[in-house]
Design an enzyme around this catalytic site. Structure first.
Site, PDB file in Angstrom:
ATOM      1  N   GLY A  21       0.870  -1.220   0.036  1.00 38.42           N
ATOM      2  CA  GLY A  21       0.063  -0.135   0.144  1.00 38.42           C
ATOM      3  C   GLY A  21       0.883   1.286   0.061  1.00 38.42           C
ATOM      4  O   GLY A  21       0.398   2.455   0.269  1.00 38.42           O
ATOM      5  N   LYS A  52      -0.074   2.372  -4.367  1.00 42.14           N
ATOM      6  CA  LYS A  52      -0.582   3.588  -4.566  1.00 42.14           C
ATOM      7  C   LYS A  52      -0.343   4.032  -6.074  1.00 42.14           C
ATOM      8  O   LYS A  52      -1.078   4.812  -6.529  1.00 42.14           O
ATOM      9  CB  LYS A  52       0.141   4.455  -3.671  1.00 42.14           C
ATOM     10  CG  LYS A  52      -0.480   4.729  -2.293  1.00 42.14           C
ATOM     11  CD  LYS A  52      -1.710   5.486  -2.351  1.00 42.14           C
ATOM     12  CE  LYS A  52      -2.394   5.663  -0.910  1.00 42.14           C
ATOM     13  NZ  LYS A  52      -2.841   4.418  -0.193  1.00 42.14           N
ATOM     14  N   ASP A 128      -8.100   6.616   1.706  1.00 40.67           N
ATOM     15  CA  ASP A 128      -7.197   7.290   2.530  1.00 40.67           C
ATOM     16  C   ASP A 128      -6.469   8.582   1.484  1.00 40.67           C
ATOM     17  O   ASP A 128      -6.275   8.229   0.291  1.00 40.67           O
ATOM     18  CB  ASP A 128      -6.059   6.373   2.794  1.00 40.67           C
ATOM     19  CG  ASP A 128      -5.431   5.761   1.894  1.00 40.67           C
ATOM     20  OD1 ASP A 128      -6.141   5.173   0.805  1.00 40.67           O
ATOM     21  OD2 ASP A 128      -4.149   5.276   1.865  1.00 40.67           O
ATOM     22  N   ASP A 129      -5.718   9.465   2.222  1.00 37.92           N
ATOM     23  CA  ASP A 129      -4.978  10.377   1.379  1.00 37.92           C
ATOM     24  C   ASP A 129      -5.775  10.942   0.302  1.00 37.92           C
ATOM     25  O   ASP A 129      -5.217  11.074  -0.667  1.00 37.92           O
ATOM     26  CB  ASP A 129      -3.518   9.708   1.015  1.00 37.92           C
ATOM     27  CG  ASP A 129      -2.834   9.334   2.048  1.00 37.92           C
ATOM     28  OD1 ASP A 129      -3.243   9.397   2.867  1.00 37.92           O
ATOM     29  OD2 ASP A 129      -1.538   8.836   1.888  1.00 37.92           O
ATOM     30  N   TYR A 173      -8.082   7.669   8.982  1.00 39.48           N
ATOM     31  CA  TYR A 173      -7.627   6.312   9.272  1.00 39.48           C
ATOM     32  C   TYR A 173      -6.790   6.215  10.749  1.00 39.48           C
ATOM     33  O   TYR A 173      -6.230   5.308  10.765  1.00 39.48           O
ATOM     34  CB  TYR A 173      -7.054   5.596   8.071  1.00 39.48           C
ATOM     35  CG  TYR A 173      -5.806   6.428   7.497  1.00 39.48           C
ATOM     36  CD1 TYR A 173      -4.483   6.348   7.992  1.00 39.48           C
ATOM     37  CD2 TYR A 173      -6.349   7.317   6.527  1.00 39.48           C
ATOM     38  CE1 TYR A 173      -3.585   7.260   7.314  1.00 39.48           C
ATOM     39  CE2 TYR A 173      -4.954   7.968   5.601  1.00 39.48           C
ATOM     40  CZ  TYR A 173      -3.827   7.939   6.395  1.00 39.48           C
ATOM     41  OH  TYR A 173      -2.902   8.525   5.460  1.00 39.48           O
ATOM     42  N   ASP A 239       8.063   4.822   2.568  1.00 39.81           N
ATOM     43  CA  ASP A 239       8.019   5.505   1.467  1.00 39.81           C
ATOM     44  C   ASP A 239       8.159   7.102   1.443  1.00 39.81           C
ATOM     45  O   ASP A 239       7.965   7.624   0.658  1.00 39.81           O
ATOM     46  CB  ASP A 239       6.594   5.121   0.800  1.00 39.81           C
ATOM     47  CG  ASP A 239       5.554   5.168   1.628  1.00 39.81           C
ATOM     48  OD1 ASP A 239       5.804   5.581   2.702  1.00 39.81           O
ATOM     49  OD2 ASP A 239       4.362   5.127   1.009  1.00 39.81           O
ATOM     50  N   ASN A 267       2.025  -2.608   5.894  1.00 42.90           N
ATOM     51  CA  ASN A 267       2.249  -1.962   4.705  1.00 42.90           C
ATOM     52  C   ASN A 267       4.070  -1.617   4.923  1.00 42.90           C
ATOM     53  O   ASN A 267       4.045  -0.617   5.464  1.00 42.90           O
ATOM     54  CB  ASN A 267       1.622  -0.722   4.654  1.00 42.90           C
ATOM     55  CG  ASN A 267       1.948   0.024   3.344  1.00 42.90           C
ATOM     56  OD1 ASN A 267       2.367  -0.568   2.597  1.00 42.90           O
ATOM     57  ND2 ASN A 267       1.944   1.405   3.669  1.00 42.90           N
TER      58      ASN A 267
HETATM   59  C1  GDL Z   1      -0.217   6.446   4.444  1.00 46.24           C
HETATM   60  C2  GDL Z   1      -0.678   5.832   3.193  1.00 46.24           C
HETATM   61  C3  GDL Z   1       0.187   4.736   2.875  1.00 46.24           C
HETATM   62  C4  GDL Z   1       1.603   5.152   2.994  1.00 46.24           C
HETATM   63  C5  GDL Z   1       1.669   5.185   4.414  1.00 46.24           C
HETATM   64  C6  GDL Z   1       3.407   5.859   4.679  1.00 46.24           C
HETATM   65  C7  GDL Z   1      -2.240   4.820   4.739  1.00 46.24           C
HETATM   66  C8  GDL Z   1      -3.614   4.090   4.973  1.00 46.24           C
HETATM   67  N1  GDL Z   1      -2.111   5.393   3.764  1.00 46.24           N
HETATM   68  O1  GDL Z   1      -0.971   7.599   4.836  1.00 46.24           O
HETATM   69  O2  GDL Z   1      -0.157   4.490   1.323  1.00 46.24           O
HETATM   70  O3  GDL Z   1       2.449   4.113   2.553  1.00 46.24           O
HETATM   71  O4  GDL Z   1       0.890   6.460   4.744  1.00 46.24           O
HETATM   72  O5  GDL Z   1       3.787   6.797   4.058  1.00 46.24           O
HETATM   73  O6  GDL Z   1      -1.377   4.439   5.582  1.00 46.24           O
END
Ligand code: GDL
Length: 691
Positions: A21, A52, A128-129, A173, A239, A267
């Site tokens: 994710g 993403k 999200d985002d 979230y 990321d 994630n």
């Molecule tokens: C986030 C993003 C995710 C990302 C992470 C870390 C969620 C639900 N969404 O907000 O895609 O990888 O931060 O940067 O976590």
């Protein structure tokens, strides 16, 4: 047909595994298939497909897959099945969907129908985002953003005949995104009430990247969501920063959470291969035996968790990972180690030649011996993990190195004047630790499995040169050798300093470096901000008096002229509704923030006027034991937003000029500026902010 009800109490199958994710380059189909194998081997059961930056997952969510893409997805979904992993296909339409347009909803259904034809049976809608402002058409059709999302999600869920597994990721979230808080968030309450009960909800914990996730926080959010959440855990996600990689164990989540959750999906790092530890340790955590009955020790520190030890889980993971480093099993090509391992027979092929059949090179007498390298060890991997540990914590060796460098730097004076044996012995130990990093780098670079190495390469190169610079610096401090070219030269090579425009920006900005894990380890205290109630009056007064006493040395208390804020704190003036908060920690109340939306009547009583521009007043106190500035900032933020929603244009505070702490606090907030205010006592400064 009625949907089969799933247990939401955590007694059913616990969803466990990985969510792809993150932002950036998605994993390859080959890596994903490898992931399924590992998940099966380690007892994890789920993979959530949500990259993403995959075009058709988010940006071009309406577009159907081409025949070639379809073929790949079919193969992937079937590979997951083969390995007993549930493949959940997620789609993120939130960037630009018009919720009220039936054509948009039809496009969503069409896309998911296509994926269903590929053999997929589990789905997820992610919000999200995304921008939270609705377009005019949606504003007309729905009473809130939550209503819009829930309506579309329920419709799609029913269209798909209520799949056994269907996940929803809310826009809020994590607790940090909820206004004013989790319990009172109208967004989350709507989601909890209106989302069909068979749909599970993703949640990242207190923050996007949560340091700890407590049982209480999960109980709280579950009560609002009316179901146990599935944790989308960003503990290993990297990321957001190209210099970070996380190779520490799954940590700071008590196994007591397991029965309270519907599942956990991690994630992890963008790089696939370095995720061995992240996924392996999560699997160990998920297998932790339940402990019957209440515990007599206060839990919370994971090291006291009788069912799971992060350190042991890490050693297990690293032991298995070492095997993988040693494997030359490279799909799609031959692979040989770049340098022969000392213990291996000389019959092995030399590295990186295409002449597999040619005999190996044997040096003649008097010629250079073949380059050999020691094999990688478990200690090397422990060191590697320590250097790239977790977002809120460095590993032990990294911490020691930072501490030692700090000490060596601060005690160099002594070394210059009188050569102290202690300084030199600690400098030598530091040098040995640096050498271990270099050796680890060498052995890693020679490990047979190149796929892992290439994923790690940038990071280990970076740490190797960082360590090299620190090492040279300590040598110079100790007066050994000539000043190192890299650090002392006015015209260094690009590799002699850490570069990049982003780094330069950072160094120019105020506060650069103030979030170092070494200097400012994250606070472990848990704070709660809640609305003030009349029973809190005595405690608020107590804090006020205590803070007044603390300031007594500066100005005799009795001589101080009255302030509106003093009246509020002492309980003589009642704060306006919704404009009073208290802060609590484990010990009890430790701060408060109070406000009056209209300060005029209170000002008039002490013969003062209030400007039209800043009609409201705020006051805040926090006991000195609260060393973390963020709870106070949060309180004032919430107070100001309540005041703003009452219609006020601005707020001021009164600070005694000798109260450095409060002056500092308001100054650092940035938004409060000194203002002129008639009738203010000489020793008091008014600072105000527009709302
Ligand atoms: C986030 C993003 C995710 C990302 C992470 C870390 C969620 C639900 N969404 O907000 O895609 O990888 O931060 O940067 O976590």
């Amino acid at each position: 047909m009625a949907a089969k009800r799933k247990p939401h109490t955590g007694t059913g199958r616990f969803i466990s595994g990985v969510v792809e994710g993150f932002y950036g380059r998605p994993w390859t189909m080959e890596q994903r298939t490898e992931l399924f194998k590992r998940e099966q081997k380690w007892g994890l059961n789920t993979y959530l497909y949500a990259p993403k930056d995959d075009y058709k997952h988010r940006m071009y969510w309406r577009d159907l897959y081409s025949a070639e893409e379809a073929e790949q997805l079919v193969a992937l979904i079937s590979a997951a099945k083969q390995h007993d992993v549930e493949f959940i296909y997620a789609i993120s339409p939130g960037l630009d969907i018009t919720f009220s347009n039936p054509k948009e909803v039809a496009a969503l259904k069409r896309k998911l129908d296509q994926v269903r034809e590929f053999g997929c049976t589990a789905f997820s809608l992610l919000f999200d985002d995304i921008e939270t402002e609705m377009c005019p058409a949606d504003k007309q059709a729905f009473s809130s953003f939550a209503h819009a999302q829930v309506a579309v999600t329920n419709e799609v869920y029913q269209h798909l005949a209520e799949p056994e597994t269907f996940l929803f990721c809310p826009t809020d979230y994590c607790a940090a995104f909820c206004t004013p808080n989790v319990l009172q968030s109208s967004y989350l309450n709507t989601v909890g009430e209106k989302l069909l009960p068979g749909i599970d909800i993703l949640w990242t914990g207190p923050k996007v990247v949560s340091h700890k996730i407590s049982v209480e926080s999960i109980e709280e959010v579950s009560s609002v969501l009316k179901r146990a959440p599935v944790i989308w855990d960003n503990i290993h996600a990297n990321d957001y920063d190209p210099q970070r990689l996380f190779l520490g164990p799954y940590k700071d989540r008590s196994t007591e959470l397991i029965p309270k959750l519907r599942g956990v999906l991690t994630n992890p790092n963008c790089e696939f291969y370095p995720n061995f530890v992240a996924i392996h340790t999560l699997a160990t955590w998920c297998r932790a035996p339940a402990v019957a009955g209440p515990r007599d020790v206060e839990m919370g520190d994971e090291e006291q968790d009788p069912s799971y030890s992060p350190q042991k889980a890490l050693t297990l993971a690293l032991t298995d990972w070492l095997q993988e480093f040693m494997s030359t099993d490279q799909p799609g090509g031959h692979c040989c180690p770049p340098a022969r391992l000392k213990k291996e027979s000389s019959e092995e092929e030399p590295m990186q030649t295409d002449v597999g059949e040619s005999s190996s090179y044997v040096p003649g007498p008097g010629e250079n011996p073949l380059y050999t390298a020691e094999p990688l060890t478990l200690d090397d991997l422990k060191l590697l993990s320590d250097l790239f540990y977790l977002p809120y914590e460095h590993g032990t060796t990294a911490r020691t190195m930072l501490q030692e460098l700090h000490w060596l730097k601060n005690n160099r004076q002594a070394a210059e004047t009188e050569v102290t044996a202690d300084w030199h012995s600690r400098a030598q130990q530091f040098d040995d630790m640096c050498e271990a990093v270099v050796q680890m780098f060498n052995r890693l670079s020679n490990a047979p499995n190149r796929r892992i190495l290439y994923d790690l390469y940038n990071y280990i190169c970076d740490i190797k040169s960082g360590v090299g610079l620190a090492r040279a610096y300590v040598k110079t401090l100790g007066g050994q050798g000539r000043p190192s070219a890299q650090i002392m030269n006015n015209d260094p090579e690009p590799w002699g300093f850490r570069g990049g425009l982003s780094g330069e920006f950072q160094r120019m900005l105020p506060g650069h470096g103030n979030r170092d894990l070494f200097r400012d380890p994250p606070m472990t205290a848990v704070y709660c901000i809640r609305p003030y109630c009349p029973e809190d009056k005595m405690e608020v007064q107590k804090i006020f008096r205590e803070m007044q006493r603390a300031g007594e040395g500066k100005a005799p208390l009795m001589a101080q002229p009255p302030l509106i804020s003093d009246g509020l704190s002492a309980g003589e003036i009642c704060p306006s509704p919704q404009c009073a908060l208290v802060l609590e920690d484990e010990i009890g109340m430790c701060g408060y923030a109070l406000g009056l939306t209209d300060a005029k009547p209170a000002a008039a009583k002490i013969q003062r006027a209030v400007s039209e521009q800043f009609p409201s007043v705020v006051t805040l106190q926090v006991l000195p034991r609260v060393t973390d500035p963020s709870p106070a900032k949060k309180m004032i933020g919430r107070l100001l937003s309540s005041i703003k929603s009452s219609g006020s244009r601005g707020a001021f505070c009164e600070v005694r000029k000798n109260d450095r702490r409060m002056l500092d606090f308001y100054t650092k907030l940035g938004s409060f500026k000194p203002v002129q205010m008639d009738g203010l006592p000489q020793d008091v400064l008014a600072m105000a902010t527009s709302l």
